[in-house]
Design an enzyme around this catalytic site. Sequence first.
Site, PDB file in Angstrom:
ATOM      1  N   ASP A   1      -0.617  30.718  23.789  1.00 61.04           N
ATOM      2  CA  ASP A   1      -0.812  32.111  23.397  1.00 61.04           C
ATOM      3  C   ASP A   1      -1.588  32.190  22.085  1.00 61.04           C
ATOM      4  O   ASP A   1      -1.010  32.062  21.000  1.00 61.04           O
ATOM      5  CB  ASP A   1       0.549  32.815  23.252  1.00 61.04           C
ATOM      6  CG  ASP A   1       0.393  34.303  22.920  1.00 61.04           C
ATOM      7  OD1 ASP A   1      -0.745  34.810  23.004  1.00 61.04           O
ATOM      8  OD2 ASP A   1       1.416  34.949  22.610  1.00 61.04           O
TER       9      ASP A   1
ATOM     10  N   LYS B   1      -4.182  35.839  17.079  1.00 56.48           N
ATOM     11  CA  LYS B   1      -3.121  35.612  16.083  1.00 56.48           C
ATOM     12  C   LYS B   1      -3.746  35.007  14.839  1.00 56.48           C
ATOM     13  O   LYS B   1      -4.644  34.174  14.942  1.00 56.48           O
ATOM     14  CB  LYS B   1      -2.093  34.617  16.642  1.00 56.48           C
ATOM     15  CG  LYS B   1      -1.134  35.192  17.656  1.00 56.48           C
ATOM     16  CD  LYS B   1      -0.149  34.129  18.108  1.00 56.48           C
ATOM     17  CE  LYS B   1       0.720  34.613  19.250  1.00 56.48           C
ATOM     18  NZ  LYS B   1       1.636  35.698  18.885  1.00 56.48           N
TER      19      LYS B   1
ATOM     20  N   ASP C   1       4.959  28.914  24.413  1.00 56.98           N
ATOM     21  CA  ASP C   1       5.080  30.244  25.018  1.00 56.98           C
ATOM     22  C   ASP C   1       5.304  30.203  26.541  1.00 56.98           C
ATOM     23  O   ASP C   1       5.331  31.242  27.196  1.00 56.98           O
ATOM     24  CB  ASP C   1       3.836  31.074  24.666  1.00 56.98           C
ATOM     25  CG  ASP C   1       4.153  32.550  24.471  1.00 56.98           C
ATOM     26  OD1 ASP C   1       5.337  32.867  24.229  1.00 56.98           O
ATOM     27  OD2 ASP C   1       3.229  33.375  24.581  1.00 56.98           O
TER      28      ASP C   1
ATOM     29  N   ASP D   1      -2.168  40.524  22.507  1.00 57.53           N
ATOM     30  CA  ASP D   1      -1.127  39.551  22.157  1.00 57.53           C
ATOM     31  C   ASP D   1       0.223  39.931  22.783  1.00 57.53           C
ATOM     32  O   ASP D   1       1.158  39.132  22.767  1.00 57.53           O
ATOM     33  CB  ASP D   1      -1.005  39.450  20.631  1.00 57.53           C
ATOM     34  CG  ASP D   1      -0.264  38.204  20.188  1.00 57.53           C
ATOM     35  OD1 ASP D   1      -0.023  37.319  21.039  1.00 57.53           O
ATOM     36  OD2 ASP D   1       0.084  38.111  18.991  1.00 57.53           O
TER      37      ASP D   1
ATOM     38  N   GLU E   1       1.032  39.900  25.780  1.00 51.88           N
ATOM     39  CA  GLU E   1       0.598  39.451  27.107  1.00 51.88           C
ATOM     40  C   GLU E   1       1.754  39.049  28.014  1.00 51.88           C
ATOM     41  O   GLU E   1       1.642  39.125  29.231  1.00 51.88           O
ATOM     42  CB  GLU E   1      -0.382  38.279  26.962  1.00 51.88           C
ATOM     43  CG  GLU E   1       0.258  36.886  26.775  1.00 51.88           C
ATOM     44  CD  GLU E   1       1.110  36.746  25.516  1.00 51.88           C
ATOM     45  OE1 GLU E   1       0.889  37.519  24.566  1.00 51.88           O
ATOM     46  OE2 GLU E   1       2.011  35.893  25.494  1.00 51.88           O
TER      47      GLU E   1
ATOM     48  N   ARG F   1       4.624  40.387  28.664  1.00 54.58           N
ATOM     49  CA  ARG F   1       5.156  41.478  29.495  1.00 54.58           C
ATOM     50  C   ARG F   1       4.223  41.785  30.664  1.00 54.58           C
ATOM     51  O   ARG F   1       4.672  42.263  31.702  1.00 54.58           O
ATOM     52  CB  ARG F   1       5.414  42.711  28.623  1.00 54.58           C
ATOM     53  CG  ARG F   1       4.205  43.282  27.947  1.00 54.58           C
ATOM     54  CD  ARG F   1       4.548  44.210  26.786  1.00 54.58           C
ATOM     55  NE  ARG F   1       4.973  43.477  25.587  1.00 54.58           N
ATOM     56  CZ  ARG F   1       5.379  44.043  24.458  1.00 54.58           C
ATOM     57  NH1 ARG F   1       5.423  45.364  24.364  1.00 54.58           N
ATOM     58  NH2 ARG F   1       5.733  43.320  23.427  1.00 54.58           N
TER      59      ARG F   1
END
Length: 507
Positions: free
Chosen positions: A274, A281, A292, A351, A353, A355
């Site tokens: 991620d 990020k 992640d 970010d 992502e 969900r």
Amino acid sequence: MTALTLSTSSAATLRADAIVVGVAKGPKGPVVAPGAEAVDKAFDGKLATVLETLGASGGEGEVTKLPALSGLKAPVVLAVGLGDLPAKGDGFDEETLRRAAGSAARTLTGVKKAAFALPVGDAESVAAIGEGAVLGAYTFTTYRSNGGAKKDAKGAPLAEATILGAKPRDKAFKAAVERATTVAAEVNRARDLVNIPSNDLNPKSFATEAQAAAKEFGLKVEVLDEKALLKGGYGGLMGVGQGSANPPRLVRIAYTHPKAAKTLALVGKGITYDSGGISLKPAGHNETMKCDMSGAAAVFAAVVAVAKLGLEVNVTGWLALAENMPSGNATRPGDVLKMYSGKTVEVLNTDAEGRLVLADALTRASQENPDAIVDVATLTGAMVLALGNRTFGVMANDDAFRTALYEIAEEVGEPAWPMPLPADLRKSMDSPVADLANMGERMGGGLVAGLFLQEFVGEGITWAHLDIAGPAFHESAPYGYTPKGGTGSAVRTLVRLAERTADGDLG
Ligand code: BES
Ligand code: ZN
Ligand code: ZN
């Protein structure tokens, strides 16, 4: 992996490279715990005094190594702290024993055989010690240039742990050790997957792992590749994965039992890396983001564990795999995705992502109408702020199910805490262009994420969401049976949930 054996031999006569004893914190100094009588005898009944002289207090996690005296076959005694002496009549609780065995096993790298002379009562305490030993002995050395533990005997995990005070032929003890071996091995499988760096673990290679395990353990596996996902309308998975050179996958891995009365669906967030995507990020927030996919690793490992245990329940695992990267093909903040459910989502922050991939998997899982769905995800930084690094949050659309999961987690030694899904936060995800946005109110961000997921759970299906962003990856010093890196968080909770479901204890 560390082999577990049982023995009723005396700690004095058993051939081993080390003997592990327990030491508790008494009102007037350290107290040798039950199980270590023969060892204490070899020290003329002065083991506690010797330990105190060396500065030991019996505090939790404390480890003291002593040379053994004549009268013992083993050359080394390892005293592990058990914390406060329990009240009269009470035994040490399972998690205390699990952690103590873990601390001991972690200290005993390079050792071939250790005898655990810890306080053993019922089968549960044997299981806890066994589980703790296997989990504590875990090392991840695949990427060491000397070949790691394989070539360097000093770094090799403890090869054999013999639990004393337990009859090897006793049915309950035997079953306890077998279960502990299986569960701990699967926690370690999840840890391995989390620890493999993202340049080696991507959606495709993760799916290949699932296929290999399916073959080995007789599971049914189906993999949807990027073509199938595009064709099937999996806008969440495709939207997150489209920026990466490693395209997404949705894996269905299923265990069935001919006599099963219930079906559990487990859904795991499997973002193999991620970066945040276009909403990149900042440095300092992406170094550990290989973790992640911890939710998918937990789900995968739990399904394998259930299969190995042959539980009388059907368990379907869904691994929502994608890599979240920025590129010319990546989803942009402001893009609208058409999800597998048909709902549209405005992506305000790429970010958020997890969900999106979970939404598609939850819809797909719901189509099979399972008795319950549990998703597991390193979903939000907000949950880490709320509950810290060791506790996962439990949300659900059913109060009894949330309580059951929280209690199960507690029972297996995984700190968890119930969290609400406040309906008023839903409107913060209203979008001017789509059915909803993938982000809302910042305050209570972990709950907002839970509310987002809830939108994709089929009508009438009992569902819980475990946000393991805190405990999935351990960055500070190891403690108990928890190593640095991937922890295998939630595997033990999921396995116990499957057991309880098989036993008909739930719903
Ligand atoms: N993978 C992260 C959450 C995370 C944070 C996991 C720390 C493990 C440790 C997730 O995809 C994420 O970035 N969430 C955002 C959501 C926000 C943009 C709404 C977050 O929590 O900041
Ligand atoms: Zn993210
Ligand atoms: Zn993420």
